[in-house]
Structures are given as C-alpha cells and as structure tokens.
Design a protein around this motif. Structure first.
Motif, PDB file in Angstrom:
ATOM      1  N   GLY A   1       0.806  -1.210   0.000  1.00 22.03           N
ATOM      2  CA  GLY A   1       0.000   0.000   0.000  1.00 22.03           C
ATOM      3  C   GLY A   1       0.841   1.262   0.000  1.00 22.03           C
ATOM      4  N   VAL A   2       1.863   1.313   0.852  1.00 24.69           N
ATOM      5  CA  VAL A   2       2.727   2.492   0.906  1.00 24.69           C
ATOM      6  C   VAL A   2       3.472   2.648  -0.421  1.00 24.69           C
ATOM      7  CG1 VAL A   2       4.752   3.502   2.031  1.00 24.69           C
ATOM      8  CG2 VAL A   2       2.942   2.454   3.410  1.00 24.69           C
ATOM      9  N   PHE A   3       3.918   1.537  -0.998  1.00 17.85           N
ATOM     10  CA  PHE A   3       4.617   1.609  -2.285  1.00 17.85           C
ATOM     11  C   PHE A   3       3.721   2.214  -3.364  1.00 17.85           C
ATOM     12  CE2 PHE A   3       5.664  -0.484  -6.393  1.00 17.85           C
ATOM     13  CZ  PHE A   3       6.889   0.128  -6.612  1.00 17.85           C
ATOM     14  N   VAL A   4       2.495   1.715  -3.452  1.00 17.71           N
ATOM     15  CA  VAL A   4       1.578   2.217  -4.479  1.00 17.71           C
ATOM     16  C   VAL A   4       1.266   3.691  -4.245  1.00 17.71           C
ATOM     17  CG1 VAL A   4      -0.755   2.025  -5.421  1.00 17.71           C
ATOM     18  CG2 VAL A   4       0.585  -0.039  -4.988  1.00 17.71           C
ATOM     19  N   ASP A   5       0.907   4.041  -3.023  1.00 20.85           N
ATOM     20  CA  ASP A   5       0.454   5.401  -2.753  1.00 20.85           C
ATOM     21  C   ASP A   5       1.568   6.434  -2.774  1.00 20.85           C
ATOM     22  OD1 ASP A   5      -2.209   4.826  -2.619  1.00 20.85           O
ATOM     23  OD2 ASP A   5      -2.342   4.822  -0.430  1.00 20.85           O
ATOM     24  N   GLU A   6       2.761   6.062  -2.297  1.00 17.52           N
ATOM     25  CA  GLU A   6       3.806   7.072  -2.132  1.00 17.52           C
ATOM     26  C   GLU A   6       4.933   6.992  -3.156  1.00 17.52           C
ATOM     27  OE1 GLU A   6       5.034   8.268   1.676  1.00 17.52           O
ATOM     28  OE2 GLU A   6       3.341   7.315   2.712  1.00 17.52           O
ATOM     29  N   VAL A   7       5.038   5.866  -3.849  1.00 18.99           N
ATOM     30  CA  VAL A   7       6.075   5.749  -4.879  1.00 18.99           C
ATOM     31  C   VAL A   7       5.459   5.854  -6.276  1.00 18.99           C
ATOM     32  CG1 VAL A   7       7.898   4.286  -5.841  1.00 18.99           C
ATOM     33  CG2 VAL A   7       7.540   4.362  -3.360  1.00 18.99           C
ATOM     34  N   LEU A   8       4.402   5.093  -6.511  1.00 14.99           N
ATOM     35  CA  LEU A   8       3.795   5.090  -7.844  1.00 14.99           C
ATOM     36  C   LEU A   8       2.762   6.190  -8.019  1.00 14.99           C
ATOM     37  CD1 LEU A   8       3.246   1.273  -8.479  1.00 14.99           C
ATOM     38  CD2 LEU A   8       5.235   2.688  -9.020  1.00 14.99           C
ATOM     39  N   GLY A   9       2.153   6.630  -6.943  1.00 15.73           N
ATOM     40  CA  GLY A   9       1.011   7.541  -7.025  1.00 15.73           C
ATOM     41  C   GLY A   9      -0.242   6.789  -6.676  1.00 15.73           C
TER      42      GLY A   9
END
Length: 294
Positions: A217-225
C-alpha cells in the motif's frame, strides 16, 4: 495472461476452512481463474486433492531459497546466511504471498485468507478502474493506539527507502481479502532491492514485524502515485476472537453489505463449523436470485 488469479497460504489446521474457500472460488470465478495455494512441504499431501487445472499447489521449498529451512517444532524458519533473528512463520507466509504473486501472469490477484469465502460473482472488472488495479485502503485507519500497524508503516518506509516517520493518522491497507497487481508487486520487489542494497526477500524477512499489505500500500500510494480505492466493504469481516453460535453467525451474515464479494469469520474466533456453515448458507440466500440484496 489470465484475467484473475487467487492466492492463499494455508496449513493443516485450516484445511476445513480452506475447503469452503476453494469451493467458493470455483463457484464464483471464471473457468480460467486458478487458485494458487501455498503450503508447507509436510502439508502438501493433505492439499494435493485440490490440484488440477484450477488449483496450483506451491510449497515453501519452491518459493523460498533452498538454504532456508523450518526448524522442527519451533514454528520458525532459519536462514543459515542470517540465522538471527529467525524467520517467523507468519513472516514467511507473507513473503510467500509476495513471491507467488510476482510469478503470476494475471491482471489481478486476489489474496484471500483461508477463513474467507466468496459470496458473489468475482470478475477482474470489479478491481480495475481507468486501467489501474484498485487497492483496499481505509483512510486514517491507523492511529497511535495501533502499535503493530504503526511499526508496520515504519518498516515499510525503511524497506522502500522513504523518509519517515509519516504523521498519524495513516491509511490501513490490511484486509483478509485484498487485490494486487502482479506487475506492481514486481516493481515493489525491485524498489526494496534498490533501497536496501539487498535482494528483496532477505531484506523483507529480516524484520520481526512487517506487513506485506502495508508495504504494498505504501509503495503504491507514495512511490507510484495513489491507486483508486477499493470499497472497504469488499469483505464482510468479523475479526473478534470470541466464537459465534449458529444464530449469531446468521445474524452476522444478515449484515452482508450489498457490495461485498467475500465474507470472513476469523479462524481465531473458534467458531464451530456448524455456525460457520450457517453463515455461508445465509449469504447464499441473500445473494441468490430470491435474496434481499441485488
């Protein structure tokens, strides 16, 4: 590429629960949907009966490096290259979900716990918006009283090379029925390797406290958008650790939201199978052609 796949780690004590989940996968997903099941080597024979065109049985030996072995009776795994801290069973299970999903050629992967059952037709279209796989996210769901979740967020940021700590409240991404994009999982693995300077697997499993769902979740929201949010009612869940009797289970099922495709009564509640089956039958009545929900 298949449109949809389902991934479930399980083990012998949950075999009866898994049987109901697997039946629901066969009933409520298309004929090209494969249920990928991860079990310990010692449990393979027990679950082998399900293997076939719509069920692939994986063992940890096929997923984790061969040097990693399970310590008899200890409930932990040992990596001789990093013997301390040992790899706890639930962390190994999380790593297995990530590793198996990354191998799949599917548009959407549903990650389902053994105590989930599907109660409505499930198609990949439910989980895709504007070409992007949606994600379970409960905004402001993590507060200072949730020590484990706060730790999981901190560890996720370390693994992904993000500055921290992030201010509370934080999103909660943990669900008994989650959806992942395998291509995103592969990107996440590469990000962990780049941020830590290690292969993603030993970096992930080096933590005593980690959550695969929060890392994703953090990867999607904060790295990918940020990804489009999935309805938090996607799985009608009861996390309480007290057992339900049949009447209580039916009453719980009666609260099934109209957009729920799954139901979960926690295995840790000790709810008898008779009560669980009563809830499953009631969900079938609700979602069937004569039920009260569309």
């Amino acid at each position: 590429m298949s449109a949809l796949a389902v991934v479930t780690p399980t083990y012998a004590p949950d075999a009866e629960l898994f049987a109901d989940l697997h039946r629901s996968v066969l009933e409520h997903t298309s004929d090209d949907t494969v249920h990928h099941v991860v079990v310990a080597d010692s449990d393979r024979r027990l679950f082998a009966r399900y293997a076939g065109p719509r069920c692939r049985i994986w063992t940890y030996a096929e997923i984790l490096p061969r040097r990693i072995f399970k310590a008899p009776l200890a409930g932990v795994w040992i990596d001789p290259m990093r013997p301390w801290p040992p790899l706890r069973g639930w962390v190994a299970q999380q790593a297995a979900k990530v590793a198996v999903t990354a191998r799949l050629d599917a548009k959407v992967v549903l990650v389902a716990d053994s105590d989930v059952v599907l109660v409505r037709e499930v198609t990949p279209d439910l989980f895709i918006q504007d070409g992007q796989v949606r994600m379970f996210r409960l905004d402001d769901g993590v507060h200072e009283g949730m020590a484990d979740h706060v730790t999981w967020h901190r560890v996720a940021r370390e693994l992904l090379g993000l500055p921290g700590p992030a201010p509370l409240p934080l999103p909660d991404y943990v669900s008994s029925l989650a959806c992942w994009d395998p291509a995103v999982v592969r990107e996440m693995q590469r990000r962990i390797s780049g941020a830590t300077g290690r292969d993603w697997l030993p970096a992930f499993t080096s933590h005593l406290q980690v959550s695969e769902f929060i890392v994703y979740g953090v990867f999607v929201d904060e790295v990918l958008g940020a990804a489009p949010a999935l309805s938090t009612a996607i799985c009608h869940s009861r996390w309480d650790r007290t057992p339900l009797d049949p009447a209580g289970a039916v009453a719980f099922a009666d609260l099934l939201p109209p957009d729920a495709v799954g139901m979960m009564i926690s295995a840790k509640s000790g709810t008898p199978m008779a009560a669980r089956l009563a809830a499953i039958r009631r969900c079938s009545q609700i979602t069937g052609p004569d039920g009260s929900h569309p």
